[in-house]
Design a protein around this motif. Structure first.
Motif, PDB file in Angstrom:
ATOM      1  N   PRO A  82      97.840  87.208  28.135  1.00  0.00           N
ATOM      2  CA  PRO A  82      97.210  87.544  29.414  1.00  0.00           C
ATOM      3  C   PRO A  82      98.155  88.201  30.408  1.00  0.00           C
ATOM      4  O   PRO A  82      97.713  88.779  31.391  1.00  0.00           O
ATOM      5  CB  PRO A  82      96.725  86.180  29.923  1.00  0.00           C
ATOM      6  N   TYR A  83      99.463  88.150  30.136  1.00  0.00           N
ATOM      7  CA  TYR A  83     100.436  88.739  31.055  1.00  0.00           C
ATOM      8  C   TYR A  83     100.985  90.053  30.499  1.00  0.00           C
ATOM      9  O   TYR A  83     102.009  90.550  30.962  1.00  0.00           O
ATOM     10  CB  TYR A  83     101.602  87.765  31.261  1.00  0.00           C
ATOM     11  N   ASP A 131      96.305  92.573  25.855  1.00  0.00           N
ATOM     12  CA  ASP A 131      95.857  91.959  27.097  1.00  0.00           C
ATOM     13  C   ASP A 131      94.336  91.969  27.108  1.00  0.00           C
ATOM     14  O   ASP A 131      93.704  93.003  27.311  1.00  0.00           O
ATOM     15  CB  ASP A 131      96.404  92.747  28.303  1.00  0.00           C
ATOM     16  N   LYS A 132      93.730  90.806  26.873  1.00  0.00           N
ATOM     17  CA  LYS A 132      92.275  90.733  26.760  1.00  0.00           C
ATOM     18  C   LYS A 132      91.575  91.037  28.077  1.00  0.00           C
ATOM     19  O   LYS A 132      90.379  91.334  28.099  1.00  0.00           O
ATOM     20  CB  LYS A 132      91.862  89.341  26.276  1.00  0.00           C
ATOM     21  N   ASN A 133      92.324  90.978  29.181  1.00  0.00           N
ATOM     22  CA  ASN A 133      91.728  91.253  30.484  1.00  0.00           C
ATOM     23  C   ASN A 133      91.681  92.738  30.816  1.00  0.00           C
ATOM     24  O   ASN A 133      91.075  93.128  31.813  1.00  0.00           O
ATOM     25  CB  ASN A 133      92.515  90.523  31.577  1.00  0.00           C
ATOM     26  N   SER A 134      92.323  93.566  30.011  1.00  0.00           N
ATOM     27  CA  SER A 134      92.367  94.996  30.320  1.00  0.00           C
ATOM     28  C   SER A 134      92.411  95.822  29.043  1.00  0.00           C
ATOM     29  O   SER A 134      93.420  95.835  28.344  1.00  0.00           O
ATOM     30  CB  SER A 134      93.585  95.312  31.193  1.00  0.00           C
ATOM     31  N   CYS A 170      97.973 101.478  32.904  1.00  0.00           N
ATOM     32  CA  CYS A 170      98.056 100.032  33.150  1.00  0.00           C
ATOM     33  C   CYS A 170      98.347  99.730  34.619  1.00  0.00           C
ATOM     34  O   CYS A 170      97.788  98.797  35.195  1.00  0.00           O
ATOM     35  CB  CYS A 170      99.130  99.414  32.257  1.00  0.00           C
ATOM     36  N   ARG A 174      95.816  97.700  37.161  1.00  0.00           N
ATOM     37  CA  ARG A 174      96.230  96.468  37.834  1.00  0.00           C
ATOM     38  C   ARG A 174      96.205  96.590  39.356  1.00  0.00           C
ATOM     39  O   ARG A 174      95.719  95.701  40.066  1.00  0.00           O
ATOM     40  CB  ARG A 174      97.634  96.067  37.391  1.00  0.00           C
ATOM     41  N   GLU A 192      89.928 102.344  33.843  1.00  0.00           N
ATOM     42  CA  GLU A 192      89.165 101.501  32.933  1.00  0.00           C
ATOM     43  C   GLU A 192      89.244 101.995  31.492  1.00  0.00           C
ATOM     44  O   GLU A 192      88.872 101.291  30.560  1.00  0.00           O
ATOM     45  CB  GLU A 192      87.695 101.455  33.370  1.00  0.00           C
TER      46      GLU A 192
END
Length: 263
Positions: A82-83, A131-134, A170, A174, A192
């Motif tokens: 995640p980081y 990174d599953k969030n992005s 990225c 962020r 995105e």
């Protein structure tokens, strides 16, 4: 042996690429594998020695053969981290907390501020996490992975372009904007998706179209075999204010080429 000091520009780039790939090959084999001289490693050494011997007649050809022998396989994917985006862009050491103990292959990078260092990881590690969030992290990682495992000349602009596209996509995902210098404006874009595209219709810098540029998408130039050369801009995007920003990555430009593009 060939005198490295007599290499021309292309040969110097191939030599630099070979050193990177050979180091990666030996790292993957590990010290134990090298010292024990496994059958596979002995076979590789013999093939490498044979290819290098060809430098007596064709230096560039020998370098390219050695590079292919050291070909890198895809770095693959590890468990989601995640980081990952923060790690790619660098984490301020004083903000890392216990995260430092969770980072494999930690690398400390000095900054202009003597009181702050950035924590990141090795290139191999960055290319093997997700990174599953992005989704843009994966987009950029896969693009650079493809370049590194396929290119034979790392000092041509292509790997540099892929690296910049990864980092910029990225950062904008962020932070919601990109700002290149202290005095430059903030370009609002919350990336995105990272996609191949073209801004110029052909190789004429006076003919272009921004109609198909989508918001929150960062584009890298589609230069697949058979496509025309892109005269300007290796990376480009449309901001939320409908500004079109072109970024030229000048890794292999001469000074005169740079001045021509700048003007």
């Amino acid at each position: 042996p060939t005198d490295v000091g007599l290499f021309d520009g292309k040969q110097e780039r191939l030599w630099a690429t070979l050193k990177f790939r050979l180091a990666a090959k030996l790292t993957k084999a590990g010290l134990l594998g090298v010292h024990l001289s496994s059958d596979r490693f002995v076979k590789f050494c013999k093939a490498f020695e044979k290819a290098a011997a060809g430098a007596k007649l064709d230096v560039s050809g020998a370098l390219e053969k050695c590079i292919k022998l050291c070909a890198l396989k895809s770095f693959g994917q590890a468990d989601p981290a995640p980081y990952a985006i923060d790690l790619l862009l660098g984490i301020d050491d004083y903000k890392a907390g216990n995260l430092e103990n969770q980072i494999r292959d930690v690398v400390v990078v000095r900054t202009a501020d003597p009181n702050v260092n950035k924590l990141t990881s090795s290139l191999g590690r960055l290319l093997s996490i997700n990174d599953k969030n992005s989704p843009v992290y994966s987009d950029g990682r896969d693009q650079l992975d493809t370049v590194l495992t396929g290119a034979t000349d790392y000092l041509s602009a292509t790997p540099l372009e892929a690296s910049y596209a990864w980092a910029l996509s990225c950062k904008s995902a962020r932070d919601g904007f990109l700002k290149f210098t202290k005095l430059s404006p903030r370009f609002k874009i919350e990336c995105e998706s990272l996609e191949a595209g073209r801004f110029f219709v052909g190789d004429d810098e006076t003919k272009y179209s921004a109609q198909k540029l989508e918001e929150n998408v960062i584009y890298y130039v589609d230069e697949r075999p058979g496509t025309t050369t892109h005269p300007l801009g290796d990376i480009f995007f449309r901001t939320k204010k409908n500004q079109v920003v072109l970024i030229d990555i000048g890794g292999s430009l001469t000074w005169n080429e740079f001045k021509k593009k700048r003007n």
